[in-house]
Enzyme design. Structure first.
Site: not given
Ligand code: UD1
Length: 366
Positions: A208
């Protein structure tokens, strides 16, 4: 000072939940007035609610619902909403965990409002400023009042950055508290049967990190390595939402779906995932927590990154930092399967009692 000022515990993203659950239980058993705040950084049922159920956490007292966005947008939303909560509840201490944007946003609010903060998992450093988490770690540790570290290397990092010894407490790895408790329940998981795989006959891969999944060439190279690896053993790939979006956008998803030896699943719950890794032959990952879990369980782990903020998993555990190119992954895979001598690591204070040590520190003098 009001007598009933609470302690606020903050969670936001998937890796936070297993680090807060043991502390929530411990504070509850000591009748400490606490409020559980969920920023809503992760919001999908499979990224959040399932973990609350598996870990026995109650519904959060406050759900901020900030959702996704760019880093600045997400952090700013967290700050705006968390400031309101701090004004309403006047906490005597805010506890933050890990290195996600929720950790940073809430710590910044507290620093501006002169509210004391305790950071669980303080002091970890990868040295890679391109990782958003490294920025979050450094800023959080510069501002937090109580620095609770999982391993001695973290204490050294904090001292070298000028933090005072009296603010640093080596308490151990709280995620291992959840792991030890979860293992008994995970043994009842039916996930292997549901997926149709046998103990010891498969590997697990999780991806991820933006550096691996946002760049076509890197992601394509990893998939190409997976296609080679499955000639020897099947791979289970629980796909993170960020990775799923990118695989679809880059036109790579069908290539994975067409390979019968690569088993794609959505994000798994905590107990199913524990069962999956505990019964696996090898793990490929770019996660931080998984490097620690495999070290504790004695499962070989190949980390598809160029650095780690958890060097103890390499020095004392089963982890190897291999990078993300197909060539490096394949040569590490060969080395890992030739060496069958993997053992569970026994690291100081990775013992299931970290929550109790943290509760002693944060309630001292009450
Ligand atoms: C975040 C953390 C990372 C952690 C990871 C675990 C930061 C900077 N990054 O990264 O350190 O290792 O979580 O999973 O805080 N999305 C969904 N559903 C959700 C959440 C996210 O579809 O419930 C999708 C969205 O398109 C979003 C993308 O995933 O834009 C990324 O989510 P985000 O929370 O921004 O970062 P992670 O890559 O999950």
């Amino acid at each position: 000072m009001k007598a009933n000022r609470p302690i606020i515990l903050v969670v936001g993203a998937r890796p936070n939940f297993m680090k807060i659950a043991p502390l929530y239980d411990e504070l509850k058993s000591r009748s400490v007035d606490q409020i559980l705040v969920h920023t809503g950084q992760h919001y999908d049922e499979k990224m959040s609610k399932v973990f609350f159920d598996d870990l026995g956490l109650p519904e959060p007292d406050i759900y901020m619902g900030v959702g996704s966005g760019s880093h600045s947008e997400q952090t700013a939303k967290i700050m705006i909403e968390f400031e309101k909560i701090c004004i309403d509840y006047d906490p005597k201490l805010v506890v933050v965990v890990g290195d996600v944007n929720s950790t940073l946003g809430c710590t910044l609010v507290c620093a501006k409002m002169n509210i004391r903060t305790a950071h669980i998992e303080a002091g970890l450093r990868s040295g890679d400023m391109e990782m958003p988490e490294e920025v979050n770690r450094i800023v959080t540790d510069a501002l937090a009042n109580i620095l609770l570290t999982p391993s001695v290397d973290a204490d050294k990092n904090l001292i070298s950055e000028g933090r005072m010894e009296q603010d640093i407490y080596f308490v151990g790895n709280i995620m291992i508290d959840s792991l030890i408790k979860g293992l008994k329940r995970a043994s009842k998981s039916k996930v292997l049967e549901e997926i149709g795989i046998q103990k010891g006959e498969y590997g697990v891969i999780t991806l991820h990190r933006p550096s691996n999944v946002d760049d076509f060439e890197t992601l394509e190279g990893i998939i190409s390595a997976m296609e080679e690896i499955v000639k020897e053993n099947r791979l289970v790939f629980p796909v993170h939402p960020r990775t799923k979006n990118n695989l679809e956008k880059m036109g790579l998803k069908s290539r994975l779906e067409e390979n019968p030896e690569i088993i794609l699943t959505g994000p798994l719950g905590y107990l199913d995932f524990l069962s999956l890794i505990n019964n696996s032959r090898i793990v490929f990952t770019d996660s931080g927590g998984l490097q620690e879990e495999t070290t504790f369980l004695g499962i070989p782990c190949l980390t598809l990154r160029d650095s780690t903020e958890r060097p103890i998993t390499v020095l004392e555990g089963t982890n190897k930092i291999v990078g993300s190119s197909k060539r490096d992954i394949m040569s590490a895979f060969k080395g890992a399967t030739e060496n069958a001598n993997y053992q569970k690591a026994s690291i100081k204070y990775w013992d299931g009692k970290t929550a109790s040590r943290i509760a002693d520190v944060i309630t001292k003098g009450e």
